[in-house]
Enzyme design. Structure first.
Site, PDB file in Angstrom:
ATOM      1  N   TYR A   1       6.324   9.644   7.320  1.00 22.53           N
ATOM      2  CA  TYR A   1       6.157   9.483   8.648  1.00 22.53           C
ATOM      3  C   TYR A   1       7.549   9.788   9.494  1.00 22.53           C
ATOM      4  O   TYR A   1       8.406   9.114   9.028  1.00 22.53           O
ATOM      5  CB  TYR A   1       5.535   8.240   8.818  1.00 22.53           C
ATOM      6  CG  TYR A   1       5.504   7.658  10.246  1.00 22.53           C
ATOM      7  CD1 TYR A   1       4.995   8.264  11.219  1.00 22.53           C
ATOM      8  CD2 TYR A   1       6.021   6.357  10.545  1.00 22.53           C
ATOM      9  CE1 TYR A   1       5.166   7.997  12.626  1.00 22.53           C
ATOM     10  CE2 TYR A   1       6.165   5.891  11.902  1.00 22.53           C
ATOM     11  CZ  TYR A   1       5.614   6.742  13.079  1.00 22.53           C
ATOM     12  OH  TYR A   1       5.810   6.268  14.209  1.00 22.53           O
TER      13      TYR A   1
ATOM     14  N   ASP B   1       3.734   2.884   1.284  1.00 21.94           N
ATOM     15  CA  ASP B   1       3.040   2.757   2.749  1.00 21.94           C
ATOM     16  C   ASP B   1       1.775   3.204   2.591  1.00 21.94           C
ATOM     17  O   ASP B   1       1.384   4.730   2.271  1.00 21.94           O
ATOM     18  CB  ASP B   1       3.848   3.645   3.656  1.00 21.94           C
ATOM     19  CG  ASP B   1       3.413   3.596   5.059  1.00 21.94           C
ATOM     20  OD1 ASP B   1       1.879   3.243   5.162  1.00 21.94           O
ATOM     21  OD2 ASP B   1       4.108   4.427   6.016  1.00 21.94           O
TER      22      ASP B   1
ATOM     23  N   LYS C   1      -3.507   0.871  12.602  1.00 21.04           N
ATOM     24  CA  LYS C   1      -4.310   1.925  12.448  1.00 21.04           C
ATOM     25  C   LYS C   1      -5.465   1.731  12.204  1.00 21.04           C
ATOM     26  O   LYS C   1      -6.096   0.741  12.490  1.00 21.04           O
ATOM     27  CB  LYS C   1      -3.449   2.879  11.475  1.00 21.04           C
ATOM     28  CG  LYS C   1      -2.330   3.175  11.854  1.00 21.04           C
ATOM     29  CD  LYS C   1      -1.863   4.015  13.155  1.00 21.04           C
ATOM     30  CE  LYS C   1      -0.655   3.928  13.725  1.00 21.04           C
ATOM     31  NZ  LYS C   1       0.641   4.010  13.069  1.00 21.04           N
TER      32      LYS C   1
HETATM   33  N1  PLP Z   1       3.673   4.540   8.540  1.00 21.85           N
HETATM   34  C1  PLP Z   1       2.815   5.691   8.877  1.00 21.85           C
HETATM   35  C2  PLP Z   1       2.181   6.350   7.846  1.00 21.85           C
HETATM   36  C3  PLP Z   1       2.475   5.615  10.177  1.00 21.85           C
HETATM   37  O1  PLP Z   1       1.693   6.582  10.733  1.00 21.85           O
HETATM   38  C4  PLP Z   1       3.026   4.788  11.093  1.00 21.85           C
HETATM   39  C5  PLP Z   1       2.759   4.961  12.558  1.00 21.85           C
HETATM   40  O2  PLP Z   1       2.252   6.039  13.101  1.00 21.85           O
HETATM   41  C6  PLP Z   1       3.804   3.679  10.790  1.00 21.85           C
HETATM   42  C7  PLP Z   1       4.212   3.778   9.411  1.00 21.85           C
HETATM   43  C8  PLP Z   1       4.513   2.751  11.883  1.00 21.85           C
HETATM   44  O3  PLP Z   1       3.740   1.695  12.169  1.00 21.85           O
HETATM   45  P1  PLP Z   1       3.720   1.201  13.584  1.00 21.85           P
HETATM   46  O4  PLP Z   1       3.519   2.296  14.800  1.00 21.85           O
HETATM   47  O5  PLP Z   1       2.610   0.040  13.611  1.00 21.85           O
HETATM   48  O6  PLP Z   1       5.246   0.547  13.778  1.00 21.85           O
END
Ligand code: PLP
Length: 379
Positions: free
Chosen positions: A98, A170, A195
């Site tokens: 990400y 993650d 999400k």
């Molecule tokens: N990890 C993944 C795979 C993501 O898609 C995202 C956000 O799109 C995040 C972490 C970060 O999360 P947040 O937007 O809640 O800070």
């Protein structure tokens, strides 16, 4: 208890003062003490809040974790893991990651003397090759965003144990309904709660779960010291969202499968990335560590140009052009200019993330309407 029952009940008790079945929103910053140090377990709301407690217990149960902590965003959860490290420590992560995580590692923490190395983790020997005696953490994301690559959590966790290196996963794309990294041997599970878990595109939040009390103690210390906590109203909204997580995920998976197959057979589509296809790299690993393949799909059209991608993106009527994923409504995104704009172009191209790649977060609408929308948008 099975997943659906845990989703509704784990960590949640009727409010002792009123019997309210829904956990109240404890909108308070502090708690009155009878005398100094004599209180009901709560002193100050950065440290502890009953609405947050209920959510942390609930989420820990869904990830089969003994301990769970919630944060103000997915990024602040990830940041908490990195803050347990020291200057000179090394982290190995996947080259298809990400974009926000890549930015946090390379633009924020690298300057504090932590070294980040990115390798193609689909082949576990690539990780072993770069482990040194300074490596303290392997950061895994699977399925990856947006290439939907599948990494073998069991094999990476075995390697981590052998080399005495912590493994964090993650798990945002899978959700706890489809995959539980701690059960596969990982030390830490992380979520962007924003999400699938929250599920209604109305909250930004993060989560860390672990079975190691020492690791949890460090998370609690950083959670309280740095203060990146979620507010009680957001915790309430997520608790409510979780009550339908299992039902939503079933529908995301059904709709995802129909749409992935529709795109695969479309004469204008060159390639579809979805881990449920038998010819998807590491499909067998996906089958062994996931209980379904989810509603995240990326694809490239035969006319692989930014102009064609833009034309398609402009034409959608039901899919909304927006960042994020995992909500009940279908979203479409253009990773090269949106979620992954912070990743250098050469690095993006080297993992197959072309300028025209389109990513779908398939929602829970009627799938025939979603397919009709794709039909008119792709043409
Ligand atoms: N990890 C993944 C795979 C993501 O898609 C995202 C956000 O799109 C995040 C972490 C970060 O999360 P947040 O937007 O809640 O800070």
């Amino acid at each position: 208890m099975k997943f659906g029952t845990k989703a509704l009940h784990a960590g949640i008790e009727p409010d002792p003062s009123t019997g309210a079945i829904m956990t109240p929103i404890f909108q308070t910053s502090t708690y009155v003490q009878e005398e100094p140090g004599v209180h009901k377990g709560y002193e100050y709301a950065r440290t502890k809040n009953p609405t947050r407690d209920a959510l942390e217990k609930n989420l820990a149960a869904l990830e089969n974790a003994q301990f769970g902590r919630c944060f103000g965003s997915g990024m602040s959860a990830t940041e908490t893991v990195i803050k347990t490290l020291n200057p000179g420590d090394e982290v190995i992560s996947t080259s298809d990651l990400y974009g926000g995580t890549y930015r946090l590692f390379t633009k924020v923490f690298a300057k504090y003397g932590i070294k980040f190395t990115f390798v193609d983790m689909r082949d576990v020997s690539n990780i072993e090759r770069v482990i040194t005696n300074k490596t303290k953490l392997i950061w895994v994301e699977t399925p990856t965003n947006p290439m939907m690559n599948i990494l073998d959590i069991r094999a990476i966790a075995d390697l981590g144990r052998k080399k005495n290196v912590m493994v964090a996963v993650d798990n945002t794309f899978a959700s706890p309904y489809l995959q539980n990294p701690l059960d596969l041997g990982a030390d830490i599970v992380m979520h962007s709660v924003t999400k699938y878990i929250a599920g209604h595109s109305d909250v930004v939040m993060g989560f860390l779960g672990t079975n190691d009390p020492v690791v949890d103690e460090r998370f609690a210390f950083i959670q309280n010291s740095s203060g990146a906590i979620p507010g009680p109203q957001d915790c309430f909204l997520v608790l409510r969202g979780i009550k339908t997580l299992h039902i939503r995920m079933q529908r995301h998976c059904e709709n995802g499968e129909r749409i992935a197959n529709y795109l695969k057979n479309h004469h204008k589509v060159e390639k579809v990335f979805w881990p449920g296809f038998e010819d998807h790299p590491n499909h067998e690993v996906a089958k062994s560590q996931m209980r379904g393949f989810g509603g995240m799909i990326s694809f490239i059209q035969k006319e692989d140009t930014i102009e064609q991608a833009n034309k398609t993106l402009r034409t959608f009527k039901i899919f909304s052009l927006a960042e994020s994923l995992g909500g009940v409504e279908s979203l479409v995104g253009h990773p090269a200019s949106m979620t992954h704009a912070s990743v250098p172009r050469e690095q993006r191209l080297s993992v197959g993330l072309t300028d025209s790649l389109i990513r779908l977060s398939v929602g829970i609408e009627d799938v025939d309407d979603l397919i009709a929308d794709l039909e008119q948008a792709i043409g």
